[in-house]
Design a protein around this motif. Structure first.
Motif, PDB file in Angstrom:
ATOM      1  N   MET A   1      57.486  53.732  30.259  1.00  0.00           N
ATOM      2  CA  MET A   1      57.839  54.935  31.002  1.00  0.00           C
ATOM      3  C   MET A   1      58.610  54.587  32.270  1.00  0.00           C
ATOM      4  SD  MET A   1      55.344  57.898  32.620  1.00  0.00           S
ATOM      5  CE  MET A   1      54.489  56.731  33.701  1.00  0.00           C
TER       6      MET A   1
ATOM      7  N   ASP B   1      71.836  55.323  29.713  1.00  0.00           N
ATOM      8  CA  ASP B   1      70.990  54.879  30.810  1.00  0.00           C
ATOM      9  C   ASP B   1      71.384  53.468  31.234  1.00  0.00           C
ATOM     10  OD1 ASP B   1      69.737  57.268  30.518  1.00  0.00           O
ATOM     11  OD2 ASP B   1      67.849  56.472  29.739  1.00  0.00           O
TER      12      ASP B   1
ATOM     13  N   ALA C   1      57.744  59.865  27.169  1.00  0.00           N
ATOM     14  CA  ALA C   1      57.882  58.447  26.811  1.00  0.00           C
ATOM     15  C   ALA C   1      56.538  57.734  26.852  1.00  0.00           C
ATOM     16  CB  ALA C   1      58.874  57.769  27.753  1.00  0.00           C
TER      17      ALA C   1
ATOM     18  N   GLN D   1      62.164  53.558  31.340  1.00  0.00           N
ATOM     19  CA  GLN D   1      62.994  54.677  30.906  1.00  0.00           C
ATOM     20  C   GLN D   1      63.333  55.612  32.061  1.00  0.00           C
ATOM     21  OE1 GLN D   1      62.120  56.685  27.264  1.00  0.00           O
ATOM     22  NE2 GLN D   1      61.422  54.845  26.223  1.00  0.00           N
ATOM     23  N   LEU D   2      62.381  55.825  32.951  1.00  0.00           N
ATOM     24  CA  LEU D   2      62.664  56.663  34.118  1.00  0.00           C
ATOM     25  C   LEU D   2      63.706  56.014  35.023  1.00  0.00           C
ATOM     26  CD1 LEU D   2      59.139  58.027  35.105  1.00  0.00           C
ATOM     27  CD2 LEU D   2      61.150  59.396  34.544  1.00  0.00           C
TER      28      LEU D   2
ATOM     29  N   SER E   1      61.811  61.176  29.767  1.00  0.00           N
ATOM     30  CA  SER E   1      61.735  59.757  30.138  1.00  0.00           C
ATOM     31  C   SER E   1      60.401  59.405  30.787  1.00  0.00           C
ATOM     32  CB  SER E   1      62.866  59.401  31.112  1.00  0.00           C
ATOM     33  OG  SER E   1      64.120  59.723  30.570  1.00  0.00           O
TER      34      SER E   1
ATOM     35  N   ALA F   1      67.089  56.516  33.280  1.00  0.00           N
ATOM     36  CA  ALA F   1      67.510  57.919  33.327  1.00  0.00           C
ATOM     37  C   ALA F   1      67.917  58.318  34.739  1.00  0.00           C
ATOM     38  CB  ALA F   1      66.384  58.817  32.825  1.00  0.00           C
TER      39      ALA F   1
ATOM     40  N   ALA G   1      65.405  65.875  31.435  1.00  0.00           N
ATOM     41  CA  ALA G   1      65.664  64.446  31.224  1.00  0.00           C
ATOM     42  C   ALA G   1      64.547  63.590  31.811  1.00  0.00           C
ATOM     43  CB  ALA G   1      67.007  64.069  31.847  1.00  0.00           C
TER      44      ALA G   1
END
Length: 245
Positions: free
Chosen positions: A122, A189, A104, A125-126, A100, A129, A96
């Protein structure tokens, strides 16, 4: 529905676990914004073991905290409960985070060609996540306990924010789940919802009944993705109307 004392405990615990998850997620976002965008794969290889360990530690901590919360919650409802505490899955977490993270980044680079924009995507998204992965310690422990303990009859989705997203509102409006075969909690998320266990079949609370009625009205004549989109537009319209002077 659970007693006022049990509901208050759930709200308090929910805020506690959100604070932990969001703290870890913010730190990861800061780390991502400092990425070596000229060599993203080498950068990720260097930092990923530490990042993964922090997520593992956070998820394990919330799983242990969930055990105490579930015991207290059940006791307030007159039930003695032995929660089933989950063990984190390092491979799932690693996958995951990689998707991410560097994946990404590369995807956004292919779209925009802008390293700064790719690093921001990035990082965002991190962060999302990481929040979800850490909260899995609580959510999975709760859902595994529901699935494996006969003292628990069902569970209900509880929003963690004052304005949950349309997707979460849709699921809240479906009401309590009593089937052991559907012991799965859907999240995304940055989702702040959590499952709250039930120890007997109970009438739906007024707010859930209202959501169910709104869903029926807003999605009349629609099904599948069209119904979900109609519901999303309904929620957005409601909120825009409430915000208008």
């Amino acid at each position: 529905m659970p007693s006022p004392q049990a509901q208050a405990l759930t709200r308090q615990f929910q805020q506690q676990v959100l604070n932990v998850a969001e703290l870890i997620a913010r730190r990861l976002r800061i780390t991502a914004m400092r990425a070596d965008v000229a060599n993203i794969d080498d950068w990720w290889e260097k930092i990923s073991p530490q990042v993964q360990q922090e997520i593992l530690t956070g998820q394990s901590a919330l799983a242990r905290l969930a055990r105490g919360y579930l015991q207290q919650h059940a006791a307030l409802e007159g039930v003695a409960l032995a929660p089933v505490v989950i063990e984190p899955d390092p491979e799932q977490i690693a996958t995951a985070l990689r998707v991410s993270g560097p994946v990404a980044f590369k995807t956004q680079m292919a779209i925009s060609g802008n390293e700064t924009a790719a690093a921001r995507v990035m990082a965002s998204q991190l962060q999302g996540a990481a929040t979800r992965l850490v909260l899995e310690g609580d959510r999975q422990t709760t859902m595994r306990t529901f699935a494996e303990r006969g003292e628990v009859e069902g569970w209900r989705r509880v929003a963690g924010r004052s304005s949950p997203c349309p997707f979460c509102l849709m699921l809240i409006g479906r009401g309590a789940v009593y089937s052991k075969e559907t012991a799965r909690f859907q999240s995304h998320d940055r989702c702040s919802c959590k499952p709250e266990l039930l120890y007997r079949h109970e009438p739906e609370p007024p707010e859930v009944r209202r959501l169910s009625e709104q869903w029926s009205q807003a999605t009349s004549g629609h099904s599948g993705k069209a119904a979900i989109e109609a519901w999303r537009q309904h929620v957005i319209g409601q909120r825009q109307g409430a915000a208008a002077p």
